[in-house]
Design a protein around this motif. Structure first.
Motif, mmCIF file in Angstrom:
data_model
loop_
_atom_site.group_PDB
_atom_site.id
_atom_site.type_symbol
_atom_site.label_atom_id
_atom_site.label_comp_id
_atom_site.label_asym_id
_atom_site.label_seq_id
_atom_site.Cartn_x
_atom_site.Cartn_y
_atom_site.Cartn_z
ATOM 1 N N SER A 126 0.821 -1.212 0.000
ATOM 2 C CA SER A 126 0.000 0.000 0.000
ATOM 3 C C SER A 126 0.851 1.255 0.000
ATOM 4 C CB SER A 126 -0.906 0.008 1.230
ATOM 5 O OG SER A 126 -0.135 -0.006 2.428
ATOM 6 N N PHE A 129 1.074 4.150 -2.644
ATOM 7 C CA PHE A 129 0.146 5.284 -2.642
ATOM 8 C C PHE A 129 0.560 6.354 -1.625
ATOM 9 C CE2 PHE A 129 -2.734 1.594 -3.692
ATOM 10 C CZ PHE A 129 -2.896 1.908 -5.030
ATOM 11 N N THR A 132 -0.239 10.139 -2.326
ATOM 12 C CA THR A 132 -1.545 10.536 -2.842
ATOM 13 C C THR A 132 -2.150 11.669 -2.027
ATOM 14 O OG1 THR A 132 -3.678 9.717 -3.627
ATOM 15 C CG2 THR A 132 -2.946 8.939 -1.469
ATOM 16 N N TRP A 135 -8.496 10.113 -1.830
ATOM 17 C CA TRP A 135 -8.833 8.784 -1.324
ATOM 18 C C TRP A 135 -10.273 8.437 -1.711
ATOM 19 C CZ3 TRP A 135 -6.384 12.683 1.228
ATOM 20 C CH2 TRP A 135 -5.047 12.444 1.593
ATOM 21 N N SER A 137 -7.655 5.127 -2.569
ATOM 22 C CA SER A 137 -6.667 4.852 -3.613
ATOM 23 C C SER A 137 -7.120 3.640 -4.413
ATOM 24 C CB SER A 137 -5.301 4.565 -2.980
ATOM 25 O OG SER A 137 -4.811 5.696 -2.302
ATOM 26 N N ASP A 141 -3.901 4.470 -9.673
ATOM 27 C CA ASP A 141 -3.500 5.754 -9.092
ATOM 28 C C ASP A 141 -1.992 5.838 -8.912
ATOM 29 O OD1 ASP A 141 -6.132 6.507 -8.971
ATOM 30 O OD2 ASP A 141 -6.292 6.452 -6.777
ATOM 31 N N GLU A 142 -1.370 4.682 -8.631
ATOM 32 C CA GLU A 142 0.079 4.682 -8.349
ATOM 33 C C GLU A 142 0.899 5.171 -9.546
ATOM 34 O OE1 GLU A 142 -0.727 1.028 -10.564
ATOM 35 O OE2 GLU A 142 -1.744 2.008 -8.875
ATOM 36 N N ARG A 301 -4.231 6.084 4.686
ATOM 37 C CA ARG A 301 -3.974 4.987 3.761
ATOM 38 C C ARG A 301 -5.297 4.249 3.600
ATOM 39 N NH1 ARG A 301 0.854 1.605 5.677
ATOM 40 N NH2 ARG A 301 1.879 3.610 5.467
#
Length: 340
Positions: A126, A129, A132, A135, A137, A141-142, A301
């Motif tokens: 995780s 991310f 970022t 949210w 994620s 997105d990465e 997260r």
């Protein structure tokens, strides 16, 4: 059933994965160099379907030999630890893990060309991310957000690039899985962990769940937490994660795709501390003391879990309360045994 090579099989998540594979009838070969914990005993060591090899996965010839006859490779080997671990060893983590993933892919490329290897399932994190600003994620997105700032997060993102590049150039099929905040039993003190003072208690793991449990069991009051306690995490049981990893490994729908594996439940560190405190101390009032946070202490997260649910049929079903009912007694015994 398949024959599966699991790298990092003596590790925290690796142990759960081996158990899940054996429970489903797969034949499993595990390889680990015991660099994190030293030699460990697992419940499945004597299972007739399990073969363990002590070795370093940076040895391409070794991994290639172990892949002979294997249909699947679960690439889980990595240097990994709690938040203090990757702040203490930022270069070592980056350098060692790059060598591990490069050697793993080198062996997989050769095994795919000459043997029975069907696919590699890569364990990412995780932490890809980390940078970022929105949210939840979701997968993809990465590759759109800024890269992670921590060397650990950056290297786990590199794992995903290795996976895709090995497919693009050599057509090694892959699946990428991203576990979120694994909680479970069996993780002891790493050989290289450094003790971090937290009030009147020194801890070496720097994983929030076992650390908070230890502090409460040791009678710390007020209870020390890192930062303001409003950090959001998705605590996911190791057995649930292993089930998701094996589903991703096995499912044809997961081919050349990536999945977040996580509970859908958000929990703040404060809420976690309150739940642990209540389970151990009952109605006794809780008071918190806020220690300075680490530099790379991600504040939120939060995963999108829809893809794993819709494509793999995977949902993490174990509640945080249920996890703690297992983990608290284990930590209590581990403290008595001196292993954490």
């Amino acid at each position: 059933m398949s024959r599966v090579l699991v790298t990092g099989s003596a590790g925290f998540i690796g142990g759960y994965v081996v158990e899940e594979l054996l429970g489903r009838g797969h034949e499993v070969v595990g390889v680990d160099n015991y660099s994190k914990y030293g030699p460990v005993t697992k419940s499945y060591d004597d299972h007739p379907g399990y073969t363990f090899v002590e070795g370093d996965v940076r040895d391409v010839a070794l991994v290639e030999r172990l892949l002979d006859g294997c249909e699947h490779l679960v690439a889980g080997a990595a240097l990994i630890g709690g938040i203090s671990y990757f702040h203490t060893y930022p270069y070592d983590l980056l350098a060692a893990n790059e060598r591990i993933i490069a050697a793993t892919c080198d062996a997989a490329i050769k095994a795919r060309a000459t043997g029975t290897l069907d696919k590699v399932t890569y364990l990412s994190s995780s932490m890809v991310f980390e940078s970022t600003t929105h949210w939840p994620s979701k997968e993809g997105d990465e590759r759109q957000i800024p890269p992670p700032l921590s060397s650990y997060g950056f290297q786990k993102l590199a794992v995903e690039y290795f996976a895709r590049a090995a497919w693009d150039q050599y057509e090694v099929p892959f699946t990428i899985v991203r576990p979120f905040n694994c909680v479970g039993v069996g993780e002891g003190r790493a050989l290289g962990d450094v003790e971090i003072p937290s009030g009147n208690v020194k801890l070496a793991m720097s994983h929030v769940v076992p650390d908070l449990i230890q502090k409460v069991l040791k009678g710390q009051d007020p209870l020390h937490v890192l930062g303001d306690g409003e950090q959001v995490r998705h605590y996911t049981y190791g057995a649930d994660l292993a089930r998701g990893i094996v589903e991703a490994m096995s499912s044809p729908a997961a081919l050349n795709d990536d999945f977040n594996l996580s509970t859908a439940e958000s929990t703040t560190v404060r809420e976690l501390a309150e739940l642990i405190w209540t389970k151990i101390n009952g109605d006794r009032p809780l008071s918190l003391h806020h220690d300075a946070a680490f530099e790379h202490d991600v504040q939120r997260r939060v995963p999108d879990v829809a893809k794993a649910r819709d494509v793999l049929g995977f949902e993490a079903t174990t509640s945080l309360s249920e996890m703690l009912d297992v983990v608290i007694p284990w930590v209590r015994q581990a403290m008595a045994d001196g292993v954490i």
